[in-house]
Scaffold this motif. Structure first.
Motif, PDB file in Angstrom:
ATOM      1  N   SER A  67       0.819  -1.214   0.000  1.00 14.81           N
ATOM      2  CA  SER A  67       0.000   0.000   0.000  1.00 14.81           C
ATOM      3  C   SER A  67       0.851   1.262   0.000  1.00 14.81           C
ATOM      4  N   GLY A  68       1.986   1.232  -0.720  1.00 12.97           N
ATOM      5  CA  GLY A  68       2.847   2.392  -0.815  1.00 12.97           C
ATOM      6  C   GLY A  68       3.815   2.560   0.331  1.00 12.97           C
ATOM      7  N   LEU A  69       3.782   1.667   1.326  1.00 15.35           N
ATOM      8  CA  LEU A  69       4.684   1.740   2.473  1.00 15.35           C
ATOM      9  C   LEU A  69       5.758   0.659   2.365  1.00 15.35           C
ATOM     10  N   TYR A  70       6.923   0.941   2.948  1.00 19.26           N
ATOM     11  CA  TYR A  70       8.002  -0.048   3.035  1.00 19.26           C
ATOM     12  C   TYR A  70       8.032  -0.612   4.459  1.00 19.26           C
ATOM     13  N   LEU A  71       7.833  -1.905   4.592  1.00 20.78           N
ATOM     14  CA  LEU A  71       7.968  -2.598   5.864  1.00 20.78           C
ATOM     15  C   LEU A  71       9.297  -3.328   5.836  1.00 20.78           C
ATOM     16  N   VAL A  72      10.216  -2.960   6.741  1.00 17.92           N
ATOM     17  CA  VAL A  72      11.607  -3.409   6.650  1.00 17.92           C
ATOM     18  C   VAL A  72      12.009  -4.065   7.967  1.00 17.92           C
ATOM     19  N   ALA A  73      12.691  -5.202   7.845  1.00 22.03           N
ATOM     20  CA  ALA A  73      13.326  -5.865   8.989  1.00 22.03           C
ATOM     21  C   ALA A  73      14.812  -5.972   8.694  1.00 22.03           C
ATOM     22  N   THR A  74      15.644  -5.770   9.713  1.00 22.14           N
ATOM     23  CA  THR A  74      17.086  -5.920   9.544  1.00 22.14           C
ATOM     24  C   THR A  74      17.586  -6.998  10.493  1.00 22.14           C
ATOM     25  N   THR A  75      18.666  -7.644  10.091  1.00 19.04           N
ATOM     26  CA  THR A  75      19.290  -8.658  10.928  1.00 19.04           C
ATOM     27  C   THR A  75      20.753  -8.770  10.548  1.00 19.04           C
ATOM     28  N   ASP A  97      -5.542  -5.107   9.750  1.00 18.79           N
ATOM     29  CA  ASP A  97      -6.726  -5.549  10.476  1.00 18.79           C
ATOM     30  C   ASP A  97      -7.027  -4.645  11.666  1.00 18.79           C
ATOM     31  N   TYR A  98      -5.993  -4.279  12.419  1.00 22.35           N
ATOM     32  CA  TYR A  98      -6.221  -3.472  13.617  1.00 22.35           C
ATOM     33  C   TYR A  98      -6.503  -2.005  13.288  1.00 22.35           C
ATOM     34  N   CYS A  99      -5.861  -1.483  12.245  1.00 22.02           N
ATOM     35  CA  CYS A  99      -6.015  -0.057  11.917  1.00 22.02           C
ATOM     36  C   CYS A  99      -7.135   0.209  10.923  1.00 22.02           C
ATOM     37  N   GLY A 100      -7.706  -0.836  10.341  1.00 21.58           N
ATOM     38  CA  GLY A 100      -8.780  -0.656   9.383  1.00 21.58           C
ATOM     39  C   GLY A 100      -8.291  -0.720   7.956  1.00 21.58           C
ATOM     40  N   SER A 101      -7.100  -0.200   7.684  1.00 22.55           N
ATOM     41  CA  SER A 101      -6.419  -0.307   6.400  1.00 22.55           C
ATOM     42  C   SER A 101      -4.967   0.065   6.653  1.00 22.55           C
ATOM     43  N   LEU A 102      -4.117  -0.274   5.706  1.00 23.12           N
ATOM     44  CA  LEU A 102      -2.694   0.010   5.863  1.00 23.12           C
ATOM     45  C   LEU A 102      -2.315   1.146   4.924  1.00 23.12           C
ATOM     46  N   SER A 103      -2.065   2.321   5.504  1.00 18.33           N
ATOM     47  CA  SER A 103      -1.672   3.488   4.722  1.00 18.33           C
ATOM     48  C   SER A 103      -0.880   4.410   5.635  1.00 18.33           C
ATOM     49  N   GLU A 104      -0.272   5.415   5.026  1.00 15.99           N
ATOM     50  CA  GLU A 104       0.516   6.361   5.816  1.00 15.99           C
ATOM     51  C   GLU A 104      -0.348   7.074   6.844  1.00 15.99           C
TER      52      GLU A 104
END
Length: 457
Positions: A67-75, A97-104
């Motif tokens: 949805s236009g966002l970057y979800l990043v994990a580092t290790t 699910d918790y926020c209703g939609s995933l956006s900025e």
């Protein structure tokens, strides 16, 4: 095991940053990731990147874009990137699910909720759980919603907040959390959504005869009422299963197969076509059904193609007439015709029957987009293409036979307020009566969309 998790906007602005192990050297790791990402050539970036040298030695960045966002994990550990990709995908689902939609906007309004969720999912970088059943017992922060639910948000094909349209409906599993009677906004969650959704698969021969038709249908329920609240769903009284069963005086609404969720009680189904159930909060599929080879109504679309091509000049002309056989008051949305073309097409000229239509070449095919098609209407398009080197039939300069590589055509579309099987919901009745003056809101929608709608040329 992960070291950091962060969420960036499409412009690289940090929205969420969580350092689980303190071995990263600070928030500049997010800036480093975005610099590396934007410095790569092309539009597609690798989901796994590694830093070598500098302050962040041998740090692995694993990310998804949602949805236009970057979800990043580092290790900095040598662990499977697929396990981290699965974790990021699961986190995206939970946040949506918790926020209703995933956006900025939703992330910015629910920062406290996001951090509380991360604290429960991950401990010192180790995954504890991503199960909604467990998380709902610990997450108590309420989501901040930008605006109340509107019926107009259901106009797209996406169901219950499906990602296809970044829907603004209420969150899909946030309703599974405990509902406390002391909360002042309790009445806002007294809603029930019921969708009758059908997927249509069709194969039509080049002479217009119907070779195959199949309808896969589902009745999907999403309830924000307290678990165990009884409801009754009334279906079309002429609904019958199998060819031998007939009901009522009309032609009947027949399906070949049907199955029900384990919570559905069928005492009234045989006599009155009523489904009774006491569903838990959240989503479930109440009923699935299938119908093959015998639709009660005409197909929604018929295509009448005409092909002419010149051997000498390599000029190919395709005339397409699309007829919509829906009732005049119905309409189809987001209609797209996809027609594979012979190799080597170098140009396209077009004459379309409406200014809102659009056609273009892409990936060896013609794409004809029609945003809205009214029932009973006919649309047409004349397409002329240059195909140098296209082999022609021996002994003649012109032909009306489709050249090698042309077709078959396929259609994709959505049919709001329409079911191909004819199945309808007569009523949705609730036994739940909340304290106070607000009654539960009920939303019922009927929707059909194409699954594989293929026409041979």
């Amino acid at each position: 095991m992960i070291s950091q998790f962060f969420i960036l906007s499409s412009k690289g602005d940090p929205l969420i940053y969580k350092d689980f192990r303190g071995d990263s050297g600070g928030r500049d790791v997010a800036e480093l990731f975005y610099r590396k990402l934007t410095g790569l050539p092309g539009d597609e970036s690798p989901v796994v990147m590694v830093t070598c040298g500098g302050h962040h030695d041998d740090r692995h960045f694993i990310h998804i874009r949602h949805s236009g966002l970057y979800l990043v994990a580092t290790t900095s550990e040598n662990i499977s990137p697929f396990s981290l990709l699965e974790l990021l995908s699961r986190l995206a689902t939970l946040l949506g699910d918790y926020c209703g939609s995933l956006s900025e906007g939703t992330i910015s309004r629910n920062v406290a909720l996001v951090y509380e969720l991360l604290d429960e999912v991950l401990d010192y970088g180790y995954v504890q759980t991503t199960s909604m059943e467990m998380l709902r017992n610990f997450i108590q922060t309420e989501a901040v919603v930008s605006k109340p639910f509107s019926l107009f948000d259901l106009s797209s094909v996406g169901l219950f907040g499906a990602e296809t349209q970044q829907s603004k409906v209420a969150p899909s599993t946030a309703a599974s959390r405990p509902v406390l009677a002391s909360r002042s906004d309790q009445s806002q969650k007294n809603e029930v959504f019921l969708d009758v959704v059908e997927r249509l698969s069709v194969l039509i021969a080049s002479n217009g005869s119907l070779l195959k038709v199949d309808v896969q249908g589902e009745i999907r329920l999403k309830s924000f009422l307290p678990s165990g609240s009884e409801m009754r769903i009334g279906l079309t009284e002429e609904f019958c299963v199998g060819k031998s069963e007939l009901r009522g005086y009309g032609p009947g609404i027949r399906v070949d197969e049907v199955s029900f969720h384990s919570s559905v009680l069928l005492e009234e189904f045989e006599s009155h076509r009523i489904l009774r159930l006491q569903p838990p909060q959240g989503e479930l599929t109440v009923m699935r059904y299938q119908l093959s080879d015998d639709l009660p109504s005409p197909l929604p679309f018929r295509l009448f193609p005409s092909v002419q091509w010149d051997r000498g000049s390599g000029r190919l002309q395709v005339y397409l007439k699309l007829r919509c056989d829906l009732p005049p008051k119905s309409q189809a949305l987001n209609v797209r015709l996809h027609l594979p073309l012979p190799r080597g097409v170098v140009s396209l000229s077009q004459e379309l029957s409406g200014p809102e239509q659009k056609a273009e070449l892409g990936e060896g095919a013609l794409r004809w987009d029609l945003p809205r098609v009214q029932g009973g209407s006919q649309l047409s398009g004349l397409f002329q293409m240059d195909v140098p080197g296209l082999p022609g039939p021996p002994g003649q300069g012109h032909s009306t036979t489709a050249p090698l590589g042309l077709g078959p055509a396929s259609l994709s579309f959505e049919l709001p307020r329409h079911t191909c099987s004819g199945l309808q919901v007569r009523f949705l009745r609730l036994a739940f009566r909340p304290c106070g003056s607000t009654s539960p809101h009920k939303w019922v929608r009927h929707l059909s969309h194409s699954d594989a709608y293929v026409i041979r040329i």
